[in-house]
Design a protein around this motif. Structure first.
Motif, PDB file in Angstrom:
ATOM      1  N   THR A  75       2.580 123.347 -68.011  1.00 23.20           N
ATOM      2  CA  THR A  75       1.670 123.454 -66.874  1.00 23.20           C
ATOM      3  C   THR A  75       2.374 124.245 -65.772  1.00 23.20           C
ATOM      4  OG1 THR A  75       2.458 121.335 -65.988  1.00 23.20           O
ATOM      5  CG2 THR A  75       0.501 121.299 -67.390  1.00 23.20           C
ATOM      6  N   CYS A 132       0.671 124.962 -76.917  1.00 26.68           N
ATOM      7  CA  CYS A 132       1.257 125.151 -75.595  1.00 26.68           C
ATOM      8  C   CYS A 132       2.395 126.170 -75.642  1.00 26.68           C
ATOM      9  CB  CYS A 132       1.752 123.826 -75.042  1.00 26.68           C
ATOM     10  SG  CYS A 132       3.141 123.117 -75.948  1.00 26.68           S
ATOM     11  N   ASP A 148      -0.967 127.621 -69.936  1.00 27.77           N
ATOM     12  CA  ASP A 148      -2.220 127.081 -69.411  1.00 27.77           C
ATOM     13  C   ASP A 148      -2.421 125.607 -69.745  1.00 27.77           C
ATOM     14  OD1 ASP A 148      -2.631 127.296 -72.119  1.00 27.77           O
ATOM     15  OD2 ASP A 148      -4.492 128.438 -71.982  1.00 27.77           O
ATOM     16  N   GLY A 149      -1.346 124.887 -70.084  1.00 26.45           N
ATOM     17  CA  GLY A 149      -1.504 123.459 -70.306  1.00 26.45           C
ATOM     18  C   GLY A 149      -0.711 122.926 -71.480  1.00 26.45           C
ATOM     19  N   LEU A 156      -5.627 119.709 -68.030  1.00 30.42           N
ATOM     20  CA  LEU A 156      -4.236 120.033 -68.337  1.00 30.42           C
ATOM     21  C   LEU A 156      -4.004 120.327 -69.813  1.00 30.42           C
ATOM     22  CD1 LEU A 156      -2.351 117.383 -66.152  1.00 30.42           C
ATOM     23  CD2 LEU A 156      -2.669 119.817 -65.680  1.00 30.42           C
ATOM     24  N   SER A 187      -4.286 122.522 -73.109  1.00 27.77           N
ATOM     25  CA  SER A 187      -4.539 123.900 -73.532  1.00 27.77           C
ATOM     26  C   SER A 187      -5.408 123.920 -74.790  1.00 27.77           C
ATOM     27  CB  SER A 187      -3.215 124.613 -73.816  1.00 27.77           C
ATOM     28  OG  SER A 187      -3.439 125.910 -74.325  1.00 27.77           O
TER      29      SER A 187
END
Length: 339
Positions: free
Chosen positions: A293, A210, A218-219, A204, A206
């Motif tokens: 996320t 973020c 992507d996280g 989780l 990135s």
């Protein structure tokens, strides 16, 4: 009766104090930087509060020394917050002010460091590890209580992302019962290896800063921060900021994943509106969780738009902040003309 926010302060990766954080926000300057931290080898961006490694606790509180409590004291000493609390103590007495704080990992880093220093032959831990005053979840509540010499109710909530939002509800109920006249609420979470590697193991985290709600999110990004609010009862003066409504919910959908339609978040926000006597159309600003996320952002979006439509302005948390959650929704009533 609304709760008056009579003093507030924070320390984050953007800076210490309200002015530093506001300046960074206005300049659209992020606190996330790509760097290695402690013993990590992860390729990621983090939000680190500057100066904590060399920060010293007050001498009489040295037994509480850990990164989390250093961060707490750093925030307490900004924006004249401590002075405002001491004025409240003079008004109400040291037994009539509660301390309700949120944290996820408390001072777990101190135990991690001590684990490296244990005797490899016997497994004995170093003698200077004070688990109760550092690692224990209640340690930060005990620290703040001791910092001000308070003797009223005090506890720490640890419910992941909602931890230091839920304490507003705790304070509201304690004041409604007549057990206290004021409360220090807030939350402190500091960087630690458990969080960094834990979320990374879940895939989780990135590699980059973020980007909540972005098509290519992507996280999360892991950061640290501490914030405190002094809550008091009584009729609000003109222009005072108040907590007008609070909502909590649990849809029991999953231990960690939100309901895909955001049902728990929607129920909490509706409860906050009901307590405040407001309608969705009365709200012009919503502060989103924004974990970055795909599943969490999508669920939050559905919960918010189902209740509010697409009218209110929204803002996202900069980085991973465990002190708010869509599943808990305090509604703030702002002075006219502020947003």
């Amino acid at each position: 009766m609304p709760l008056r926010l009579t003093a507030y302060t924070l320390a984050s990766a953007l800076g210490a104090g309200l002015a530093a954080n506001l300046d960074a926000l206005r300049a659209q300057r992020s606190g996330l930087v790509r760097k290695q931290w402690e013993t990590t080898t992860l390729d990621t961006c983090i939000g680190e509060v500057a100066g904590l490694d060399d920060f010293r606790l007050r001498d009489d509180l040295a037994a509480f020394d850990c990164r989390n409590n250093r961060l707490a004291q750093r925030a307490l000493e900004c924006d004249d917050f401590s002075a405002r609390v001491r004025e409240a103590i003079a008004r109400y007495g040291d037994t009539r002010i509660g301390v309700f704080l949120g944290t996820s990992t408390a001072g777990i880093l101190s135990s991690k460091i001590a684990f490296r220093q244990r005797d490899t032959a016997t497994g004995t831990w170093p003698g200077d590890l004070d688990y109760r005053r550092t690692h224990n979840s209640y340690s930060v509540g005990d620290f703040v209580r001791s910092y001000f010499g308070l003797h009223g109710p005090a506890w720490v909530v640890s419910t992941a992302c909602s931890s230091s939002a839920k304490v507003f509800g705790d304070a509201q109920r304690m004041m409604a019962c007549g057990l206290i006249d004021a409360a220090i609420v807030g939350g402190i979470d500091s960087l630690c290896l458990t969080t960094l590697y834990g979320f990374n193991s879940l895939q989780l985290v990135s590699r980059n800063a973020c980007k909540p709600y972005d098509e290519f999110r992507d996280g999360i990004s892991i950061g640290e921060g501490g914030a405190f609010v002094l809550l008091e009862g009584g009729a609000p003066a003109a222009g005072e900021i108040v907590v007008a409504g609070i909502g909590e919910s649990s849809d029991a959908h999953h231990m960690s994943a939100p309901h895909p339609e955001g049902l728990g978040a929607r129920a909490a926000m509706q409860a906050a509106l009901d307590m405040a006597g407001l309608q969705p159309a009365d709200i012009d600003y919503i502060n989103l969780h924004g974990t970055s996320t795909p599943s969490n952002d999508a669920a939050e979006d559905k919960g918010v738009t189902a209740l509010f439509g697409t009218g209110p302005a929204t803002r996202f948390h900069a980085g991973r902040c465990r002190h708010h959650a869509a599943g808990f929704a305090p509604a703030l009533q702002l002075p006219s003309g502020q947003s």
